[in-house]
Design a protein around this motif. Structure first.
Motif, short mmCIF file in Angstrom:
data_model
loop_
_atom_site.label_atom_id
_atom_site.label_comp_id
_atom_site.label_asym_id
_atom_site.label_seq_id
_atom_site.Cartn_x
_atom_site.Cartn_y
_atom_site.Cartn_z
N LEU A 56 0.83 -1.20 0.00
CA LEU A 56 0.00 0.00 0.00
C LEU A 56 0.87 1.25 0.00
O LEU A 56 2.06 1.20 0.32
N GLU A 57 0.25 2.36 -0.32
CA GLU A 57 0.98 3.62 -0.34
C GLU A 57 1.49 3.96 1.06
O GLU A 57 0.90 3.58 2.07
N ARG A 58 2.58 4.70 1.09
CA ARG A 58 3.23 5.03 2.35
C ARG A 58 2.30 5.78 3.29
O ARG A 58 2.40 5.65 4.51
N ARG A 59 1.39 6.57 2.74
CA ARG A 59 0.49 7.37 3.58
C ARG A 59 -0.33 6.49 4.53
O ARG A 59 -0.59 6.87 5.67
N PHE A 60 -0.74 5.31 4.04
CA PHE A 60 -1.54 4.43 4.89
C PHE A 60 -0.68 3.72 5.93
O PHE A 60 -1.12 3.47 7.05
N SER A 66 0.87 5.85 13.14
CA SER A 66 0.36 6.91 14.02
C SER A 66 -0.64 6.36 15.02
O SER A 66 -0.62 6.70 16.21
N LEU A 67 -1.53 5.48 14.55
CA LEU A 67 -2.51 4.89 15.45
C LEU A 67 -1.83 4.01 16.50
O LEU A 67 -2.23 4.01 17.68
N ALA A 68 -0.79 3.28 16.09
CA ALA A 68 -0.04 2.47 17.06
C ALA A 68 0.63 3.36 18.10
O ALA A 68 0.66 3.03 19.29
N LEU A 69 1.16 4.50 17.66
CA LEU A 69 1.79 5.44 18.60
C LEU A 69 0.76 6.01 19.59
O LEU A 69 1.06 6.19 20.77
N VAL A 70 -0.44 6.29 19.08
CA VAL A 70 -1.50 6.77 19.98
C VAL A 70 -1.79 5.71 21.04
O VAL A 70 -1.90 6.02 22.24
N GLY A 71 -1.91 4.45 20.61
CA GLY A 71 -2.19 3.38 21.56
C GLY A 71 -1.09 3.21 22.58
O GLY A 71 -1.36 3.08 23.79
N CYS A 72 0.16 3.23 22.12
CA CYS A 72 1.29 3.09 23.04
C CYS A 72 1.40 4.30 23.97
O CYS A 72 1.68 4.16 25.17
N GLY A 73 1.18 5.49 23.41
CA GLY A 73 1.23 6.69 24.23
C GLY A 73 0.13 6.72 25.26
O GLY A 73 0.36 7.08 26.43
N SER A 74 -1.08 6.31 24.86
CA SER A 74 -2.19 6.27 25.80
C SER A 74 -1.95 5.23 26.88
O SER A 74 -2.29 5.44 28.06
N TRP A 95 -1.31 14.59 15.07
CA TRP A 95 -0.54 14.42 13.85
C TRP A 95 -1.02 13.22 13.03
O TRP A 95 -0.98 13.25 11.79
N GLY A 96 -1.48 12.17 13.69
CA GLY A 96 -2.05 11.05 12.95
C GLY A 96 -3.33 11.45 12.23
O GLY A 96 -3.58 11.00 11.10
N SER A 97 -4.15 12.29 12.86
CA SER A 97 -5.37 12.79 12.21
C SER A 97 -5.03 13.63 10.99
O SER A 97 -5.71 13.56 9.96
N LEU A 98 -3.98 14.43 11.09
CA LEU A 98 -3.54 15.23 9.94
C LEU A 98 -3.13 14.33 8.79
O LEU A 98 -3.41 14.64 7.61
N MET A 99 -2.47 13.22 9.10
CA MET A 99 -2.07 12.28 8.04
C MET A 99 -3.29 11.70 7.35
O MET A 99 -3.33 11.58 6.12
N LEU A 100 -4.32 11.33 8.11
CA LEU A 100 -5.52 10.75 7.51
C LEU A 100 -6.29 11.81 6.73
O LEU A 100 -6.87 11.50 5.67
N VAL A 101 -6.32 13.04 7.20
CA VAL A 101 -6.95 14.12 6.43
C VAL A 101 -6.25 14.27 5.08
O VAL A 101 -6.90 14.41 4.03
N LEU A 121 1.19 22.59 -1.25
CA LEU A 121 0.43 23.54 -0.43
C LEU A 121 -0.46 22.81 0.57
O LEU A 121 -0.61 23.27 1.72
N LEU A 122 -1.05 21.69 0.14
CA LEU A 122 -1.86 20.90 1.06
C LEU A 122 -1.02 20.39 2.22
O LEU A 122 -1.41 20.51 3.40
N LYS A 123 0.13 19.83 1.91
CA LYS A 123 1.02 19.31 2.96
C LYS A 123 1.46 20.42 3.90
O LYS A 123 1.44 20.26 5.12
N LEU A 124 1.87 21.56 3.32
CA LEU A 124 2.34 22.68 4.14
C LEU A 124 1.23 23.22 5.02
O LEU A 124 1.46 23.60 6.18
N SER A 125 0.00 23.27 4.50
CA SER A 125 -1.13 23.77 5.29
C SER A 125 -1.40 22.86 6.49
O SER A 125 -1.62 23.33 7.61
N LEU A 126 -1.38 21.55 6.25
CA LEU A 126 -1.63 20.61 7.34
C LEU A 126 -0.50 20.63 8.36
O LEU A 126 -0.74 20.59 9.58
N ILE A 127 0.74 20.72 7.88
CA ILE A 127 1.88 20.79 8.80
C ILE A 127 1.81 22.07 9.62
O ILE A 127 2.06 22.06 10.84
#
Length: 282
Positions: A56-60, A66-74, A95-101, A121-127
């Motif tokens: 799959l594409e790197r974005r997924f 990111s979701l794994a990091l949320v789980g480990c962080g939580s 930041w994981g939500s930004l990636m999914l957006v 521009l999309l990437k820069l706006s989200l960052i």
């Protein structure tokens, strides 16, 4: 019974949830809120494995990481109630939500990928959104600031999800399942916050001890919202696969005992995969 002394000391986090601290063991501040993060960690690693397996594409892959990091962080946050671990929980959520957006917007509007300038521009706006929200939150350390920043992203994701359902090939079953899990979890999160005293009274005065874990609604939030977030990633990845492959060996849906549904490619007739009906492009 009074709580036993906690291994991690006095909480330094800006939030302390409804679950009583150090009741089950002195090594875990909020036992059920900690354990429930497995519902995020296990599916995200399974999703990452199948993302690699099916190229799959790197974005997924980044979304699953990111979701794994949320789980480990939580897990670490609820285990310790330390401020540093709280950030380890919350910032990956942002930041994981930004990636999914980004994954949703770039899938929905093909011009974003055809034009290098628009994509940048999309990437820069989200960052920029992520950096601004992070700096403000770290400066003021007020939970409501994070909750508003995260809530804006969740609202955007729902809007773009609906747009994908209306305009792209996708599995509406995955979409509705994701929405059901996530927003039911959010409802339980609200009850846990606004009816905490009633829940604690229910645990101590009414229910037998064996049933009290069922009233740990923040733990149920982890389970339902975590799995709902996993399904949101699957929804986007599945729709993306249908669109890019034009029906030629798309990702299909099959069930596993350890994480429910996963996306995999139909390798041969010996593999019995469950295909969910896809909504045709309009």
């Amino acid at each position: 019974m009074a709580p036993i002394a906690g291994y991690w000391g006095e909480p330094t986090s800006t939030l302390d949830w409804c679950e009583e601290n150090y009741i089950v063991t002195q090594y875990i501040a909020e036992f059920w809120n900690t354990l429930s993060n497995l519902a995020m960690i296990v599916p995200s690693f399974a999703g990452l494995y199948y993302a690699f397996r099916n190229n799959l594409e790197r974005r997924f892959m980044l979304c699953f990481i990111s979701l794994a990091l949320v789980g480990c962080g939580s897990w670490n946050f609820h285990m310790t109630l330390l401020y540093e671990m709280q950030l380890f929980d919350e910032l990956p959520m942002l930041w994981g939500s930004l990636m999914l957006v980004y994954a949703l917007v770039s899938h929905l509007y093909e011009s974003m990928e055809r034009s290098a300038l628009r994509n940048a521009l999309l990437k820069l706006s989200l960052i920029a959104y992520g950096v601004i929200c992070t700096v403000i939150y770290l400066s003021f350390k007020t939970p409501i600031l994070f909750q508003v920043a995260y809530g804006v992203l969740v609202t955007l994701m729902l809007y773009y999800d609906i747009a994908v359902v209306r305009t792209k090939q996708c599995s509406v079953r995955i979409f509705y399942s994701a929405v059901f899990f996530y927003y039911c979890g959010f409802g339980l999160w609200c009850i846990d916050n606004f009816a905490c005293e009633w829940l604690r009274g229910l645990r101590t005065d009414t229910l037998p001890a064996v049933l009290s874990p069922l009233t740990q609604l923040h733990a149920w939030w982890h389970f339902m919202a975590g799995y709902g977030a996993y399904l949101h990633i699957l929804f986007c990845a599945h729709s993306r696969s249908l669109h890019r492959n034009g029906g030629s060996e798309p990702l299909t849906v099959r069930f596993t005992w350890y994480t429910g549904i996963v996306l995999d490619r139909l390798k041969g007739p010996e593999e019995q995969l469950s295909k969910l009906p896809a909504k045709k492009e309009q």
